[in-house]
Design an enzyme around this catalytic site. Structure first.
Site, mmCIF file in Angstrom:
data_model
loop_
_atom_site.group_PDB
_atom_site.id
_atom_site.type_symbol
_atom_site.label_atom_id
_atom_site.label_comp_id
_atom_site.label_asym_id
_atom_site.label_seq_id
_atom_site.Cartn_x
_atom_site.Cartn_y
_atom_site.Cartn_z
ATOM 1 N N VAL A 53 0.824 -1.210 0.000
ATOM 2 C CA VAL A 53 0.000 0.000 0.000
ATOM 3 C C VAL A 53 0.857 1.258 0.000
ATOM 4 O O VAL A 53 0.408 2.334 -0.421
ATOM 5 C CB VAL A 53 -0.941 -0.009 1.228
ATOM 6 C CG1 VAL A 53 -0.151 0.168 2.513
ATOM 7 C CG2 VAL A 53 -2.028 1.052 1.116
ATOM 8 N N LYS A 54 2.104 1.138 0.449
ATOM 9 C CA LYS A 54 2.969 2.302 0.595
ATOM 10 C C LYS A 54 3.363 2.923 -0.741
ATOM 11 O O LYS A 54 3.826 4.072 -0.772
ATOM 12 C CB LYS A 54 4.223 1.926 1.376
ATOM 13 C CG LYS A 54 3.965 1.425 2.789
ATOM 14 C CD LYS A 54 3.442 2.514 3.700
ATOM 15 C CE LYS A 54 3.386 2.053 5.145
ATOM 16 N NZ LYS A 54 2.964 3.116 6.070
#
Length: 463
Positions: A53-54
């Site tokens: 997700v980063k």
């Protein structure tokens, strides 16, 4: 002959890897959440190009820094990271032409460090068990490097609000659209706070009744601070779960958006991470297991028509040497193994020969063997038979009272031999033989080979 002409604008291609970020799938969980009411959906962020997700916030932070002039052409990006943000920054640095230095603490998996190096990042490793203000901490080292290296930019994902803006602009709208506005709960592990705060803000703007639940870990300050407003340093201690929990209060954590924090143990986080892979076929990281465990702890609060979205941060490949390694799990007491007999317990070291002493060897020889093999008790033999025993407490007391005894034969000071049991002896019966005076027993295997079973072995089997 038929000749096909394909117009360039008809080809489904991306100009670079950054354009593939987002639009990750929503997958229904079935087996692990069978006891939960409602529909449980996983937002699987591993399909991002950096497998986490980063990627979303990393690129957003870079682009905002470029717009504000903080990041200039040919510059160096510097960040303290648990690994995933570093990977997203690495992709951005590659495409946009920047150098990258990632500062990690030493609890992060080797896989994360190797992956960052593979994509061209320089990796600096710092100790975990230090205060954030300590000059050795990865917060302090990141800031120092940024002050020393010309034309560099310190990202500071904890306080850089572009972090949560990325999720407000991207992840939140995706979840709302994918659930057709039916989402009732959003659950995610909280580290920097960007994901939960950005997604939570967007979802609550669409429907204020949506519950935002953050997953915390023991050793982190979030839960108590949310409930009391007190930053309690006594809450802080080292923990194993990666990617969630903090010993600081990042600016990205919007406590007003978060309805509740649920703490999850390191063991439960690890166990449910493995179960996700084996029972749902979803190979994800440590914080995903923590989120599922947290959900199950709160399942009684759910109703039949609820639609729960849990976000899974990253890919399981980054934890192969840890969470998915039986030996690593076993060393920390995270495997629920049943030890029913003496044979079950000694199986852990059955491939190692039994270390013994001859009765006429000297005490100094015993000390050497204890040090060499890292053991604290040794059986003593004569003519192939067990005739006595020696342990480190006894040796210590003897030498403290009279250092000259180190040249004394063991036969002069040895204690009674350890009790002997068969391999099929029940563990509870073995435990009855071990006490303050008797620290071990000798186990005879089916092949006649003998092994030592110590008090420590039994404790490890019960962890």
């Amino acid at each position: 002959m038929l000749i096909l002409f394909i117009r360039k604008q008809d080809m489904k291609v991306y100009n670079n890897i950054l354009e593939t970020i987002g639009n990750t799938p929503l997958v229904k969980l079935n087996k692990l959440t069978a006891a939960c009411k409602g529909t449980i959906l996983a937002k699987v962020e591993t399909t991002n190009p950096g497998n986490s997700v980063k990627d979303r916030m990393a690129v957003k932070m870079i682009e905002d820094a470029e717009k504000s002039g903080l990041l200039k052409p040919g510059g160096t990006i510097i960040e303290g990271t648990s690994g995933n943000t570093g990977m997203g920054l690495a992709l951005g640095a590659i495409i946009k032409g920047y150098k990258l230095i990632c500062v990690l603490n030493d609890k992060q998996s080797k896989e994360k460090m190797d992956i960052l190096r593979a994509v061209g990042a320089e990796v600096v490793v710092c100790p975990t068990a230090v205060d954030p203000s300590d000059p050795r901490s990865y917060y302090s080292v990141s800031k120092r490097l940024a002050s020393e290296i010309p034309n560099s930019w310190y990202v500071n994902q904890y306080d850089n609000l572009s972090n949560r803006t990325a999720h407000y602009e991207q992840t939140g709208p995706e979840i709302w659209e994918q659930t057709e506005g039916k989402v009732t709960h959003f659950i995610v592990g909280v580290g920097t706070g960007g994901t939960i705060s950005g997604v939570g803000k967007y979802l609550k703007e669409q429907n204020p009744n949506i519950k935002i639940w953050g997953i915390d870990t023991y050793g982190s300050v979030f839960k108590k601070y949310k409930e009391t407003g007190i930053f309690d340093e006594n809450e802080i201690y080292p923990y194993i779960t990666e990617g969630i929990g903090e010993d600081i209060l990042p600016a990205n954590v919007d406590f007003d958006v978060i309805d509740h924090f649920e703490k999850v143990t390191d063991k439960d986080a690890a166990v449910y991470t493995r179960r996700l892979a084996r029972e749902e076929g979803i190979f994800v990281g440590n914080s995903a297991g923590a989120a599922v465990s947290g959900l199950l702890q709160m399942k009684d609060q759910l109703k039949e028509d609820d639609v729960v979205v849990i976000l899974f941060h990253d890919h399981g490949s980054r934890y192969v040497g840890k969470i998915f390694n039986d030996d690593w799990m076993r060393e920390r007491g995270f495997l629920d193994e049943e030890f029913k007999t003496a044979a079950d317990v000694i199986a852990r070291h059955a491939d190692q020969p039994l270390v013994t002493l001859y009765s006429e060897e000297l005490i100094s020889h015993a000390i050497v063997k204890m040090r060499k093999f890292n053991i604290s008790q040794i059986p003593v033999t004569r003519d192939g038979q067990f005739v006595g025993s020696l342990n480190d407490n006894q040796v210590y007391q003897l030498l403290m009272d009279n250092p000259q005894l180190k040249d004394t034969p063991i036969s002069k000071v040895m204690q009674a031999p350890f009790p002997e049991v068969k391999a099929n002896t029940k563990l509870e019966d073995v435990a009855k033989l071990i006490n303050e005076q008797v620290p071990a027993v000798i186990v005879e295997g089916e092949n006649g080979q003998k092994q030592i079973l110590t008090r420590q072995d039994i404790i490890a089997s019960l962890a």
